[in-house]
Write an enzyme that holds these catalytic residues in place. Structure first.
Site, PDB file in Angstrom:
ATOM      1  N   LYS A  92    -102.364  13.569  42.558  1.00  0.00           N
ATOM      2  CA  LYS A  92    -103.772  13.943  42.350  1.00  0.00           C
ATOM      3  C   LYS A  92    -103.907  14.719  41.045  1.00  0.00           C
ATOM      4  CE  LYS A  92    -106.747  17.374  43.312  1.00  0.00           C
ATOM      5  NZ  LYS A  92    -107.518  17.229  42.097  1.00  0.00           N
ATOM      6  N   GLU A 126     -94.925  25.474  42.226  1.00  0.00           N
ATOM      7  CA  GLU A 126     -94.780  26.131  40.926  1.00  0.00           C
ATOM      8  C   GLU A 126     -96.119  26.812  40.674  1.00  0.00           C
ATOM      9  OE1 GLU A 126     -95.055  27.178  37.690  1.00  0.00           O
ATOM     10  OE2 GLU A 126     -94.704  25.259  36.688  1.00  0.00           O
ATOM     11  N   CYS A 151     -98.591  29.197  32.985  1.00  0.00           N
ATOM     12  CA  CYS A 151     -97.977  30.000  34.054  1.00  0.00           C
ATOM     13  C   CYS A 151     -96.845  30.850  33.479  1.00  0.00           C
ATOM     14  CB  CYS A 151     -97.475  29.093  35.158  1.00  0.00           C
ATOM     15  SG  CYS A 151     -96.644  27.645  34.551  1.00  0.00           S
ATOM     16  N   GLU A 211    -103.101  37.569  37.296  1.00  0.00           N
ATOM     17  CA  GLU A 211    -102.953  36.518  36.289  1.00  0.00           C
ATOM     18  C   GLU A 211    -104.335  36.214  35.706  1.00  0.00           C
ATOM     19  OE1 GLU A 211    -101.974  32.432  37.624  1.00  0.00           O
ATOM     20  OE2 GLU A 211    -100.485  32.406  36.031  1.00  0.00           O
TER      21      GLU A 211
HETATM   22  P1  NAI Z   1    -106.100  25.443  41.445  1.00  0.00           P
HETATM   23  O1  NAI Z   1    -104.826  25.903  42.003  1.00  0.00           O
HETATM   24  O2  NAI Z   1    -107.341  25.550  42.293  1.00  0.00           O
HETATM   25  O3  NAI Z   1    -105.985  23.897  41.006  1.00  0.00           O
HETATM   26  C1  NAI Z   1    -104.775  23.206  40.827  1.00  0.00           C
HETATM   27  C2  NAI Z   1    -104.854  21.853  41.515  1.00  0.00           C
HETATM   28  O4  NAI Z   1    -104.995  22.041  42.917  1.00  0.00           O
HETATM   29  C3  NAI Z   1    -106.048  20.990  41.080  1.00  0.00           C
HETATM   30  O5  NAI Z   1    -105.653  19.641  41.042  1.00  0.00           O
HETATM   31  C4  NAI Z   1    -107.032  21.215  42.212  1.00  0.00           C
HETATM   32  O6  NAI Z   1    -107.949  20.162  42.376  1.00  0.00           O
HETATM   33  C5  NAI Z   1    -106.109  21.310  43.406  1.00  0.00           C
HETATM   34  N1  NAI Z   1    -106.672  21.998  44.564  1.00  0.00           N
HETATM   35  C6  NAI Z   1    -107.593  23.000  44.571  1.00  0.00           C
HETATM   36  N2  NAI Z   1    -107.872  23.372  45.829  1.00  0.00           N
HETATM   37  C7  NAI Z   1    -107.106  22.601  46.647  1.00  0.00           C
HETATM   38  C8  NAI Z   1    -106.939  22.508  48.059  1.00  0.00           C
HETATM   39  N3  NAI Z   1    -107.630  23.277  48.896  1.00  0.00           N
HETATM   40  N4  NAI Z   1    -106.047  21.614  48.547  1.00  0.00           N
HETATM   41  C9  NAI Z   1    -105.329  20.829  47.722  1.00  0.00           C
HETATM   42  N5  NAI Z   1    -105.473  20.852  46.379  1.00  0.00           N
HETATM   43  C10 NAI Z   1    -106.337  21.731  45.840  1.00  0.00           C
HETATM   44  O7  NAI Z   1    -106.333  26.186  40.064  1.00  0.00           O
HETATM   45  P2  NAI Z   1    -107.717  26.457  39.288  1.00  0.00           P
HETATM   46  O8  NAI Z   1    -108.820  26.734  40.253  1.00  0.00           O
HETATM   47  O9  NAI Z   1    -107.927  25.361  38.331  1.00  0.00           O
HETATM   48  O10 NAI Z   1    -107.339  27.789  38.467  1.00  0.00           O
HETATM   49  C11 NAI Z   1    -107.441  29.056  39.091  1.00  0.00           C
HETATM   50  C12 NAI Z   1    -106.310  29.957  38.679  1.00  0.00           C
HETATM   51  O11 NAI Z   1    -105.075  29.414  39.101  1.00  0.00           O
HETATM   52  C13 NAI Z   1    -106.112  30.165  37.183  1.00  0.00           C
HETATM   53  O12 NAI Z   1    -106.927  31.172  36.681  1.00  0.00           O
HETATM   54  C14 NAI Z   1    -104.662  30.546  37.113  1.00  0.00           C
HETATM   55  O13 NAI Z   1    -104.532  31.915  37.420  1.00  0.00           O
HETATM   56  C15 NAI Z   1    -104.025  29.739  38.221  1.00  0.00           C
HETATM   57  N6  NAI Z   1    -103.404  28.492  37.719  1.00  0.00           N
HETATM   58  C16 NAI Z   1    -102.052  28.458  37.546  1.00  0.00           C
HETATM   59  C17 NAI Z   1    -101.464  27.321  37.032  1.00  0.00           C
HETATM   60  C18 NAI Z   1    -100.000  27.237  36.825  1.00  0.00           C
HETATM   61  O14 NAI Z   1     -99.549  26.405  36.048  1.00  0.00           O
HETATM   62  N7  NAI Z   1     -99.204  28.005  37.505  1.00  0.00           N
HETATM   63  C19 NAI Z   1    -102.240  26.156  36.626  1.00  0.00           C
HETATM   64  C20 NAI Z   1    -103.642  26.270  36.891  1.00  0.00           C
HETATM   65  C21 NAI Z   1    -104.172  27.402  37.410  1.00  0.00           C
END
Ligand code: NAI
Ligand code: MG
Length: 497
Positions: free
Chosen positions: A187, A261, A296, A398
């Site tokens: 996804k 991760e 990250c 973060e």
């Molecule tokens: P997120 O964790 O919500 O999104 C990442 C992925 O998870 C996207 O594909 C999203 O559609 C999916 N997702 C969201 N809710 C889900 C659920 N309930 N079940 C399954 N999949 C789901 O991250 P978001 O909202 O884009 O960013 C929020 C914060 O997360 C950022 O400010 C940052 O702090 C952190 N983040 C960390 C990352 C990393 O590489 N460790 C990458 C992106 C965000």
């Protein structure tokens, strides 16, 4: 949950549609709904992609489950050859891929998107070359017994990726899953699906239908049903710690293995002997300022020895002020835009929080301009707060934006204690030429990856992953693939029977 469910998007006139990949075909969602993809540097819609829901997830997982029965029997060497071909095709198209990534993510072409497109091709090449290393062992249980192990594929993998380096993270999930003989439903992030769909198209030219399926949609509508699907046998997630916990709950319900991760608030510790330009460049690189801090691995807490605090920060401010912010597709641009309105507002709220702290000193940056060319997109200047205390929110949470906090220290043990006083533990950076101090500090820090005297990105071969709430499992490496994407089967033969 933070992710609100937006209303179905009306069709956007003049905007191209890019389709998903299910069972080898490029398809719309069953409900023929779409979501818009925006260029964060201009806030204009640039494309629309299918808005997948549970029904689409099921179709993709069923296809992956069918394909698994054949794919797992393909000789690893043959699977590896296909990956090498994908690597070549990715390389041949890497410039257009890089431009697409820059346009949808806001990550500058020269500093970020081009290196990402090239690194993604390398990931296919690296794992393709390792396919024959899916070896088992023989176990000496006694002369009359032959006991050996096989590394077997697990089944359908559910992969969920974020938007910050979408193609690279997608390439990793694809390459590790399918080299090991699994099939994958991936996804893409709703904010950055276009580069991933382009990569999917390239892969589909070489892979049998169903081995790789790529869905686009929102987290709750598409990610959650994927995590819950009964035929998914392994989950691999990169994103926020908050959603990572939900994925782990979903995995627990069906007892499936999970790799996570997640986030970080990684420390950079600078000793007095490292007050020089190389360190300053390394701090800028480690903080991922030219990816707007959206990494990250970002070294977002800068622990500077008191004796060099002002001197190093002075040099840092001069170099940061010289970074060119603007159109991500311009060759001269160093730093582009924040991914979307939600993240932009979130980063601004942290900057406001820092400005409210009476003892903190804003060294550079601050709230973004409300007028002028940068106000056209989600641009935020490099921002540094000095004299920050490790217990403040801006030092604990973060931010995922170009906001660095500088914290003074005098005693080495105190620096390490503060560095470890975090629920995260993904990366860390140590700057000193004293080898004893450098290694002592590296060994004492609770993080999955520590760099001494550099601030670079991961390379294939390197087991990457977090301590504490930064995650579970290691990816990027041979061991990571073996541990996270295969299961060991033992076979014991009685030779006397
Ligand atoms: P997120 O964790 O919500 O999104 C990442 C992925 O998870 C996207 O594909 C999203 O559609 C999916 N997702 C969201 N809710 C889900 C659920 N309930 N079940 C399954 N999949 C789901 O991250 P978001 O909202 O884009 O960013 C929020 C914060 O997360 C950022 O400010 C940052 O702090 C952190 N983040 C960390 C990352 C990393 O590489 N460790 C990458 C992106 C965000
Ligand atoms: Mg979210």
């Amino acid at each position: 949950m933070t992710t609100a469910t937006p209303k179905a998007s009306p069709k956007t006139a003049g905007v191209p549609r890019t389709l998903m990949l299910i069972d080898g075909a490029r398809v719309e969602s069953a409900a023929t709904e779409f979501l818009q993809v925006e260029n964060p540097a201009t806030r204009q819609a640039i494309a629309e992609v299918p808005r997948a829901r549970e029904e689409d997830v099921d179709r993709a997982v069923q296809s992956a489950a069918r394909a698994f029965e054949t794919w797992k029997r393909v000789a690893p060497r043959e699977r590896g050859k296909l990956l090498s071909k994908i690597a070549e095709a990715m390389e041949a198209q890497s410039e257009s891929l890089a431009r697409l990534i820059a346009t949808e993510t806001g990550n500058a072409l020269r500093t970020q998107s081009r290196p990402e497109a090239k690194a993604s091709a390398d990931i296919f090449r690296y794992f393709g070359g390792l396919a024959s290393e899916l070896k088992g062992e023989t176990v000496p249980l006694g002369e009359h017994l032959l006991s050996y192990t096989r590394r077997e594929a697990i089944g359908v993998v559910g992969g969920i990726i974020p938007w910050n380096s979408p193609v690279l993270l997608g390439a990793l999930k694809i390459a590790m899953s399918i080299t090991a003989g699994n099939t994958l439903v991936l996804k893409a992030a709703e904010d950055a699906p276009l580069g991933v769909l382009m990569m999917a198209k390239i892969c589909a030219d070489y892979l049998p239908p169903g081995v790789l399926n790529v869905l686009t949609g929102y987290g709750e509508e598409c990610g959650a049903p994927l995590a819950r699907h009964p035929l998914v046998r392994k989950l691999s997630f990169t994103g926020s710690t908050e959603v990572g916990k939900l994925i782990m709950h979903a995995a627990a319900d069906r007892v499936v293995p999970v790799s996570l991760e997640l986030g970080g608030k990684s420390p950079i510790i600078v000793f007095p002997d490292a007050d020089d330009d190389r360190t300053v460049d390394g701090v800028i690189a480690g903080m991922r300022f030219t990816r707007q801090g959206q990494s990250c691995t970002a070294g977002s807490r800068l622990f500077l020895h008191r004796s060099i605090f002002d001197s190093l920060l002075g040099k840092l401010a001069d170099k940061l002020a010289a970074l060119k912010i603007g159109d991500p597709t311009e060759e001269a641009t160093d730093m582009g835009a924040i991914i979307n309105r939600k993240q932009f507002d979130r980063v601004c709220a942290y900057i406001e929080d820092g400005l409210r702290q009476k003892d903190a000193r804003l060294l550079l940056g601050g709230l973004p301009p409300r007028e002028g060319p940068l106000a056209q997109g989600y641009f935020i200047q490099p921002t540094v707060f000095a004299e920050v205390r490790n217990e403040w929110r801006i030092a604990r949470e973060e931010i995922f934006g170009p906001v660095l906090v500088a914290i003074p220290w005098e005693d080495e043990q105190d620096a390490v204690r503060m560095a470890n006083d975090s629920h995260y533990g993904l990366a860390a950076y140590v700057w000193t030429h004293d080898i004893g101090k450098a290694l002592r500090t590296a060994h004492a820090i609770e993080s999955g990856w520590i760099q001494i005297n550099q601030g670079l990105g991961q390379l294939p071969g390197h087991s990457y992953g977090g301590f504490k709430q930064s995650g579970i499992g290691r990816e990027y490496s041979l061991e990571g693939m073996l541990d996270s994407f295969t299961q060991r089967k033992s076979i014991t033969v009685n030779l006397e029977h």
